[in-house]
Enzyme design. Sequence first.
Site, PDB file in Angstrom:
ATOM      1  N   CYS A  35       0.863  -1.228   0.118  1.00  0.00           N
ATOM      2  CA  CYS A  35       0.275  -0.020  -0.189  1.00  0.00           C
ATOM      3  C   CYS A  35       0.794   1.129  -0.072  1.00  0.00           C
ATOM      4  O   CYS A  35       0.525   2.095  -0.570  1.00  0.00           O
ATOM      5  CB  CYS A  35      -1.069  -0.025   1.239  1.00  0.00           C
ATOM      6  N   ASP A  83      -7.566   5.435  -1.751  1.00  0.00           N
ATOM      7  CA  ASP A  83      -7.209   4.295  -1.023  1.00  0.00           C
ATOM      8  C   ASP A  83      -6.649   3.287  -2.062  1.00  0.00           C
ATOM      9  O   ASP A  83      -7.277   2.924  -3.009  1.00  0.00           O
ATOM     10  CB  ASP A  83      -8.366   3.588  -0.420  1.00  0.00           C
ATOM     11  N   HIS A 104      -6.141  -0.060  -1.160  1.00  0.00           N
ATOM     12  CA  HIS A 104      -6.183  -1.194  -0.754  1.00  0.00           C
ATOM     13  C   HIS A 104      -7.353  -1.884  -1.568  1.00  0.00           C
ATOM     14  O   HIS A 104      -8.647  -2.708  -1.028  1.00  0.00           O
ATOM     15  CB  HIS A 104      -6.796  -1.337   0.839  1.00  0.00           C
TER      16      HIS A 104
END
Length: 476
Positions: free
Chosen positions: A123, A365, A367
């Site tokens: 990430c 994000d 993820h």
Amino acid sequence: MCCDGFCSVANKMETKETDEVEKLKSKFMSAWHNVKYSWALKSKTAFSRNSPVFLLGKCYHFKAVDDESPTESCSAEALDGDVVTGNVDGFRRDFTSRVWLTYREEFPALPGSTLTSDCGWGCTLRAGQMILAQALMFHILGRDWTWSEALTLEPLDAETWTSSAARRLVATLEASIQGERVQVPLPLCPAQGGAEEADSYLQEANHRTIVSWFGDGPSAQLGIHRLVQLGMTSGKQAGDWYGPAVMAHILRKAVDDAADAMLKGISVYVAQDCTVYSADVIDSHSARTSSHCDPQGLNTGPAPDSRAVIILIPVRLGGEKINPEYLSFVKSILSLEYCIGIIGGKPKQAYYFVGFQDDSLIYMDPHYCQSFVDVSTSDFPLQSFHCPSPKKMPFSKMDPSCTIGFYSKNVEHYERICNELAKILEPSSKEKYPAFTFMKGHGKDYELSMAVEKREWPFIRDSRNAGTTSGDFVLL
């Protein structure tokens, strides 16, 4: 001879069986990642209609026409031009036009490993790629550029992604049994109209080129394979945790080593010990430091007289937790037109912060586990590289370890940045020290003898040492 031949055949059969087991294991892991990282999605992100929204230096308003409640909120997807005045579509178009880089799976194995996915550990690498992508978009396309298809993307919500993940799980398991690899169909970009001007074609071509630099393959100059390879020089391996400070140095090396002519007009400067040394930045602007990028003179193209500089500043905004006194500082930074965002996150998760509303940060994000896209083709689909759904989190949940980014076009622009940031960096009565400082001269003038990477190690969590700081990100 017969014995040797039998042993050879046995070894080959054993190797083949091992490979099949690893492939099957990889398929199950891919299926699990698709489900695991889909459940993390929230259905909606609420925005206040009465507070301005800042996105990388631009301000947007979502004011409702007949809004009598000062606390009323709505989601970005639910905002409609018929009931809301202001530039809601402008915000959506601007946010969606930013390059979104997430977990991917089924790409070629990473250097020094058999990993074909960065799910669960990459990430920070993806957040670093996003801040670099924004800087390159700023440099090549300009801050006002937006993608023509930005408003056509479907919003991401838990129901859509979960149902999609379930379908892919079933398909993957069936393919595992049948010994086939799942090919997930990807939408193609619609052809552009013939009435568009040549400039639009050029901008779209540049947009596609920028995205291709971050492809998930060994040949991509700024892709995860290249970043992992560069991280190995600092003792990192594929699957390790990367901190925002080390990420900054990896990005600098990646841009320095990039061979594309379009990347020769820009460089990356990383602050040392929360200090920006102005003479070093000015040298980077004047291209006088370009010799280290091509020490053997292999690049025969003309060196630019002046280069833009991406300024990355690793900082720590507190101890174990974020210092709430830094809220106004972070908001001021994200309000600047030359800010390219922040590599940060919250404990255990890295995000790319791009804006704020009230006391909440807006972020992209990484993820989400998506399928590998071959960017070497001329018409590769762009949809999975753009996110139509912004996400928010309270500032109080932000991890104190982060890297702040700025784009400086030339020396004159850098001087303006210094003057404006000097006002923001003035410590308040509650703050003892500024987040970072500017100093005249070169870093070498201050006897910074320790290697840069070694000075940044306090920002990094070592998985082998349970007593290290909590200022970084760990596996989900």
